[in-house]
Motif scaffolding. Structure first.
Motif, mmCIF file in Angstrom:
data_model
loop_
_atom_site.group_PDB
_atom_site.id
_atom_site.type_symbol
_atom_site.label_atom_id
_atom_site.label_comp_id
_atom_site.label_asym_id
_atom_site.label_seq_id
_atom_site.Cartn_x
_atom_site.Cartn_y
_atom_site.Cartn_z
ATOM 1 N N PRO A 64 9.074 14.739 59.925
ATOM 2 C CA PRO A 64 8.651 16.087 60.308
ATOM 3 C C PRO A 64 9.813 17.022 60.666
ATOM 4 O O PRO A 64 10.711 16.643 61.416
ATOM 5 C CB PRO A 64 7.737 15.836 61.505
ATOM 6 N N TYR A 65 9.741 18.207 60.075
ATOM 7 C CA TYR A 65 10.699 19.295 60.293
ATOM 8 C C TYR A 65 12.119 18.953 59.826
ATOM 9 O O TYR A 65 13.062 19.625 60.201
ATOM 10 C CB TYR A 65 10.715 19.739 61.762
ATOM 11 N N SER A 66 12.230 17.947 58.977
ATOM 12 C CA SER A 66 13.552 17.522 58.536
ATOM 13 C C SER A 66 13.599 17.166 57.048
ATOM 14 O O SER A 66 14.425 17.689 56.312
ATOM 15 C CB SER A 66 13.995 16.314 59.376
ATOM 16 N N LEU A 67 12.713 16.268 56.606
ATOM 17 C CA LEU A 67 12.777 15.741 55.241
ATOM 18 C C LEU A 67 11.386 15.571 54.652
ATOM 19 O O LEU A 67 10.490 15.017 55.306
ATOM 20 C CB LEU A 67 13.497 14.384 55.253
ATOM 21 N N TYR A 68 11.231 16.044 53.419
ATOM 22 C CA TYR A 68 9.994 15.854 52.655
ATOM 23 C C TYR A 68 10.446 15.469 51.261
ATOM 24 O O TYR A 68 11.219 16.193 50.633
ATOM 25 C CB TYR A 68 9.183 17.141 52.646
ATOM 26 N N ILE A 82 13.536 16.411 46.647
ATOM 27 C CA ILE A 82 13.948 16.210 48.035
ATOM 28 C C ILE A 82 14.041 17.571 48.708
ATOM 29 O O ILE A 82 14.716 18.472 48.205
ATOM 30 C CB ILE A 82 15.321 15.516 48.124
ATOM 31 N N GLY A 83 13.375 17.711 49.833
ATOM 32 C CA GLY A 83 13.452 18.933 50.623
ATOM 33 C C GLY A 83 14.035 18.635 51.988
ATOM 34 O O GLY A 83 13.499 17.813 52.729
ATOM 35 N N HIS A 84 15.175 19.258 52.292
ATOM 36 C CA HIS A 84 15.805 19.140 53.618
ATOM 37 C C HIS A 84 15.573 20.449 54.368
ATOM 38 O O HIS A 84 15.746 21.526 53.796
ATOM 39 C CB HIS A 84 17.311 18.894 53.488
ATOM 40 N N PHE A 85 15.229 20.338 55.646
ATOM 41 C CA PHE A 85 14.932 21.486 56.488
ATOM 42 C C PHE A 85 15.816 21.426 57.731
ATOM 43 O O PHE A 85 15.899 20.375 58.375
ATOM 44 C CB PHE A 85 13.457 21.464 56.907
ATOM 45 N N HIS A 86 16.476 22.543 58.046
ATOM 46 C CA HIS A 86 17.360 22.597 59.213
ATOM 47 C C HIS A 86 17.039 23.850 60.020
ATOM 48 O O HIS A 86 17.107 24.960 59.492
ATOM 49 C CB HIS A 86 18.836 22.637 58.779
ATOM 50 N N GLU A 87 16.681 23.652 61.275
ATOM 51 C CA GLU A 87 16.404 24.784 62.158
ATOM 52 C C GLU A 87 17.725 25.397 62.609
ATOM 53 O O GLU A 87 18.542 24.727 63.235
ATOM 54 C CB GLU A 87 15.595 24.317 63.367
ATOM 55 N N LEU A 88 17.949 26.654 62.249
ATOM 56 C CA LEU A 88 19.152 27.360 62.672
ATOM 57 C C LEU A 88 18.924 28.070 63.996
ATOM 58 O O LEU A 88 19.828 28.187 64.810
ATOM 59 C CB LEU A 88 19.582 28.362 61.598
ATOM 60 N N SER A 89 17.698 28.557 64.181
ATOM 61 C CA SER A 89 17.285 29.196 65.429
ATOM 62 C C SER A 89 15.759 29.194 65.437
ATOM 63 O O SER A 89 15.134 28.726 64.487
ATOM 64 C CB SER A 89 17.818 30.636 65.516
#
Length: 141
Positions: A64-68, A82-89
């Motif tokens: 969750p909120y990181s990799l799909y 591959i989907g990577h997700f990174h919260e910047l703010s």
């Protein structure tokens, strides 16, 4: 083998982005597909494109909120996304999508560079996602 990498920053909360992308029951925001059929919830689904092509997706990783991540296959290709997700703010999320396709027919592989521009498809997906995020933002105010 075809490979496309797409990276961008979306001005939205990572949780909102994640919810939209991983919710295969609510797909009307996608302009490129006609239907999604859930085969096994949170594991396997079929996307039906506007031109009727059915692609089977098998989810291989969810953080969750990181990799799909998933495998995909239809009559023309076999691939991996591959989907990577990174919260910047709180209001910005960086996404990195990698798509790898192995076209089953060598002649179709050559033609796929003309009729299946992966980068254009990724840009359209992001444009649809941003429209949906804006729509939800307006409806919640």
């Amino acid at each position: 083998m075809r490979k496309s990498i797409f990276e961008t920053i979306i001005r939205s909360n990572i949780k909102n982005i994640w919810k939209i992308i991983t919710d295969n029951e609510h797909y009307s925001w996608r302009s490129d597909i006609l239907e999604i059929k859930i085969i096994e919830p949170h594991h396997k689904f079929i996307e039906v494109s506007k031109n009727g092509i059915q692609t089977v997706f098998t989810i291989t990783a969810i953080k969750p909120y990181s990799l799909y991540e998933f495998n995909m296959e239809n009559k023309y290709f076999r691939g991996h996304w591959i989907g990577h997700f990174h919260e910047l703010s709180e209001k910005e999320t960086k996404i990195l999508f990698t798509e790898i396709l192995n076209i089953k027919n060598p002649i179709m592989e050559i033609l796929s560079y003309i009729c299946m521009n992966l980068k254009t498809m990724q840009k359209k997906y992001i444009a649809d996602l941003i429209k949906e995020l804006e729509k939800q933002k307006v409806s919640s105010t």
